[in-house]
Motif scaffolding. Structure first.
Motif, PDB file in Angstrom:
ATOM      1  N   TYR A   8     -52.523-104.534 -33.592  1.00 25.94           N
ATOM      2  CA  TYR A   8     -51.681-104.489 -35.455  1.00 25.94           C
ATOM      3  C   TYR A   8     -51.796-105.517 -36.343  1.00 25.94           C
ATOM      4  O   TYR A   8     -51.996-106.844 -36.101  1.00 25.94           O
ATOM      5  N   PRO A   9     -50.924-105.182 -37.402  1.00 20.12           N
ATOM      6  CA  PRO A   9     -51.395-105.749 -38.127  1.00 20.12           C
ATOM      7  C   PRO A   9     -49.437-106.754 -37.708  1.00 20.12           C
ATOM      8  O   PRO A   9     -49.282-106.333 -37.610  1.00 20.12           O
ATOM      9  N   HIS A  34     -55.396-101.428 -35.824  1.00 18.71           N
ATOM     10  CA  HIS A  34     -54.623 -99.967 -35.315  1.00 18.71           C
ATOM     11  C   HIS A  34     -55.097 -98.676 -35.886  1.00 18.71           C
ATOM     12  O   HIS A  34     -53.968 -97.615 -35.554  1.00 18.71           O
ATOM     13  N   SER A  52     -45.894-107.129 -34.274  1.00 20.84           N
ATOM     14  CA  SER A  52     -46.322-106.059 -34.680  1.00 20.84           C
ATOM     15  C   SER A  52     -46.100-105.321 -36.137  1.00 20.84           C
ATOM     16  O   SER A  52     -44.508-105.078 -36.112  1.00 20.84           O
ATOM     17  N   TYR A  53     -46.504-104.788 -37.336  1.00 22.70           N
ATOM     18  CA  TYR A  53     -45.906-105.008 -37.946  1.00 22.70           C
ATOM     19  C   TYR A  53     -44.602-105.667 -38.579  1.00 22.70           C
ATOM     20  O   TYR A  53     -44.026-105.164 -39.335  1.00 22.70           O
ATOM     21  N   TYR A  56     -41.023-105.270 -38.023  1.00 20.58           N
ATOM     22  CA  TYR A  56     -39.537-104.435 -38.873  1.00 20.58           C
ATOM     23  C   TYR A  56     -38.671-103.907 -37.397  1.00 20.58           C
ATOM     24  O   TYR A  56     -39.219-102.933 -36.881  1.00 20.58           O
ATOM     25  N   ILE A  62     -42.642 -99.727 -34.956  1.00 18.87           N
ATOM     26  CA  ILE A  62     -43.884 -98.367 -36.173  1.00 18.87           C
ATOM     27  C   ILE A  62     -44.569 -98.570 -35.234  1.00 18.87           C
ATOM     28  O   ILE A  62     -45.583 -97.818 -35.698  1.00 18.87           O
ATOM     29  N   ALA A  63     -45.042-100.412 -34.454  1.00 15.65           N
ATOM     30  CA  ALA A  63     -46.405 -99.582 -33.854  1.00 15.65           C
ATOM     31  C   ALA A  63     -46.502 -99.113 -32.869  1.00 15.65           C
ATOM     32  O   ALA A  63     -47.823 -98.304 -32.931  1.00 15.65           O
ATOM     33  N   ALA A  66     -48.279 -95.786 -35.238  1.00 14.33           N
ATOM     34  CA  ALA A  66     -49.514 -96.140 -35.484  1.00 14.33           C
ATOM     35  C   ALA A  66     -51.412 -95.427 -34.472  1.00 14.33           C
ATOM     36  O   ALA A  66     -50.738 -94.860 -33.721  1.00 14.33           O
TER      37      ALA A  66
END
Length: 231
Positions: A8-9, A34, A52-53, A56, A62-63, A66
């Motif tokens: 993931y980012p 992702h 991941s993300y 936030y 948020i993941a 995905a």
């Protein structure tokens, strides 16, 4: 056997997981971005640590939405082996693949050090190379590793033998309920844990106690496919 390491980012332990697979079992392993929508070619999927993300909203929140996490849910339903480590554990709880939630450490501080774990359940595909009750040295690195669930869920985890690892007596670093460091799904094919076994696969790292998680997975897969090797 083929492994996937999700990316993931904000993931930052993906390389650690990839190298752990290479160095401990030598089986094929791919990074999977992702945006992927299909994990059907993989036998074991690792969800690594990191942020991941950017964490936030909250860790893993948020993941959970995905594309690759939707594919992960399908893989879980198919009985694939899934291991979520640190942020990966948080993603698994957010996705509903494991019960409970991960809260801020009770100290409100990030903890990064070696930790002693007790192997509570060695009957999972991830822990069969350990002895029940064995104490192992696996490092942690988290700020939100305080596992929480309600009393009813905790009773179910205890009754179903879903608690896989506990922090050794008087060493709980984050305040998690019942000293829980890792749990599994009822079916046993999914494990989530806060400590990092991929960072304990070489003496240079201070411990090799994480190696047997990866050899356990390979042996479980081989037994399932009739190609088991002696332990």
């Amino acid at each position: 056997m083929k492994f996937a390491v999700l990316v993931y980012p904000g993931s930052n332990c993906d390389i650690d997981c990839y190298k752990a697979v290479e160095d401990t079992v030598g089986e094929p392993v791919d990074y999977v971005w992702h945006t992927a929508t299909d994990l059907s070619e993989y036998d074991c999927i690792l969800v690594p640590g990191g942020f991941s993300y950017g964490d936030y909203l909250r860790c893993g929140a948020i993941a959970r939405f995905a594309s690759v996490t939707q594919a992960l849910v399908k893989a879980a339903e198919q009985g694939k082996y899934i291991l979520g480590i640190c942020n990966g554990f948080q993603v698994l709880t957010e996705a509903g693949l494991l019960p409970g939630a991960l809260l801020r450490n009770r100290s409100l501080k990030f903890r990064c050090h070696s930790t002693l774990l007790k192997v509570v359940n060695n009957a999972t595909p991830f822990t069969s190379d350990y002895a029940e009750g064995e104490v192992i040295n696996i490092p942690i690195a988290h700020g939100e590793g305080n596992y929480y669930c309600d009393e009813e869920t905790l009773r179910e985890l205890q009754q179903n033998n879903q608690i896989v690892f506990r922090y050794e007596t008087d060493t709980n670093p984050n305040g998690s309920v019942d000293d829980i460091a890792g749990i599994c799904s009822k079916e046993g094919n999914i494990v989530g844990m806060m400590p990092h076994p991929e960072r304990a696969v070489d003496e240079l790292l201070g411990s090799v106690d994480g190696k047997r998680m990866f050899t356990s997975i390979l042996n479980a897969w081989r037994e399932q496919h009739g190609t088991a090797v002696s332990r």
